[in-house]
Design a protein around this motif. Sequence first.
Motif, mmCIF file in Angstrom:
data_model
loop_
_atom_site.group_PDB
_atom_site.id
_atom_site.type_symbol
_atom_site.label_atom_id
_atom_site.label_comp_id
_atom_site.label_asym_id
_atom_site.label_seq_id
_atom_site.Cartn_x
_atom_site.Cartn_y
_atom_site.Cartn_z
ATOM 1 N N ILE A 55 0.844 -1.204 0.000
ATOM 2 C CA ILE A 55 0.000 0.000 0.000
ATOM 3 C C ILE A 55 0.876 1.249 0.000
ATOM 4 N N ALA A 56 1.956 1.219 0.783
ATOM 5 C CA ALA A 56 2.875 2.362 0.831
ATOM 6 C C ALA A 56 3.509 2.612 -0.531
ATOM 7 N N ALA A 57 3.821 1.553 -1.275
ATOM 8 C CA ALA A 57 4.393 1.716 -2.616
ATOM 9 C C ALA A 57 3.407 2.412 -3.551
ATOM 10 N N VAL A 58 2.138 2.032 -3.457
ATOM 11 C CA VAL A 58 1.106 2.681 -4.268
ATOM 12 C C VAL A 58 0.963 4.150 -3.877
ATOM 13 N N ILE A 59 1.013 4.415 -2.568
ATOM 14 C CA ILE A 59 0.898 5.799 -2.087
ATOM 15 C C ILE A 59 2.047 6.650 -2.618
ATOM 16 N N MET A 60 3.268 6.095 -2.588
ATOM 17 C CA MET A 60 4.408 6.854 -3.101
ATOM 18 C C MET A 60 4.219 7.187 -4.573
ATOM 19 N N TRP A 61 3.823 6.190 -5.367
ATOM 20 C CA TRP A 61 3.605 6.419 -6.806
ATOM 21 C C TRP A 61 2.533 7.482 -7.019
ATOM 22 N N PHE A 62 1.417 7.354 -6.331
ATOM 23 C CA PHE A 62 0.317 8.293 -6.515
ATOM 24 C C PHE A 62 0.723 9.695 -6.086
ATOM 25 N N LEU A 63 1.418 9.778 -4.964
ATOM 26 C CA LEU A 63 1.808 11.078 -4.431
ATOM 27 C C LEU A 63 2.754 11.815 -5.369
#
Length: 350
Positions: free
Chosen positions: A200-208
């Motif tokens: 989930i953190a990896a997705v958040i980094m990409w989205f951010l």
Amino acid sequence: MQNKNNKVKLLVPLFSVFLGLLIGGIIMLLSGYKPIEAYVALFQGMVGDPYFIGETIRQMSPLILSGLAVAFAFRTGLFNIGVEGQLLVGWLAAVYVGVTVDAPTIVHVPLAILAAAVAGALWGAVPGILKARFKVHEVITTIMMNYIALYSTNEIIRNFLLAPGERTENVKESASLASPFLQSITEYSTLHYGIIVALIAAVIMWFLLWRTTMGYELRAVGFNQHASQYAGINVSKNIVLSMAISGAFAGIAGSMEGLGTYQYMTINAAFTGVGFDGIAVALLGANSAIGVVLGAALFGGLKIGALNMQSIAGVPTELVGVVIALIIFFVACSYIVHWLMNRVSKGGKI
């Protein structure tokens, strides 16, 4: 042209891994070991049975998050070598909440992870403030703060949270990431739900970074501070924000250890090494979210598989460290890899 650049970005780390394994095998051969037998044992130790798969995935969780911390800072023009210290303060914060707070699981686990993120963010923001306000290079301050974090967390545990065995008490069951179900299907490995948090953190980094205005500003400041300031972007604010977000990822990496793998925190005589491994993971993953996940899978697997390589093939685990170092070397020296790839593709002699 863009497709060609993307292809090269993918091939460089793959070719670097190949070269690292090749030269590592040559070193084994010269040292009197059997490289093929060693690599077969290494691979079996990574994914040979459900237990090893579970251990590899468990090892990935903190590596993904520490890699994201380094990669996020890189993407915004900063070099965060303080991930190890941010991880330690996050670990302590998560364990403190896990030990002292009474709450249902649905509240307790997110609260403990949030505490780790806040602690890591605050620890990361300090070098960011010093960089933005006084132009102090973040490499120096983050290295220094690693040691401050190590000895400060030890002192806090010793004076306020000490339990028999030079450690804290175990976190309460309501704060634990342990999963009897995951452990049972992986032959009672130490696998826990932390891998879900890491992904989930990896997705958040990409989205951010790639889907928000804030991410655009952070990347712009990383590319060129003067042009960003001319365009009206608050450079100082974004430097501090970048280091804080990077520190938050590192703090959550610490919570994976405190709430999942160990469920307590010991008085550490030395660094865990996970934060420093994050630098290698980020380099191998080309500072992208998906690349960090894949890099963490490789490094996690190598670390777990090294134990099997030692027991089956008799090869010291230190040789896996040599292979990892070679992979990092070739990733860092991308010019050499580009040259070798061009020579091979044109059928020339190396």
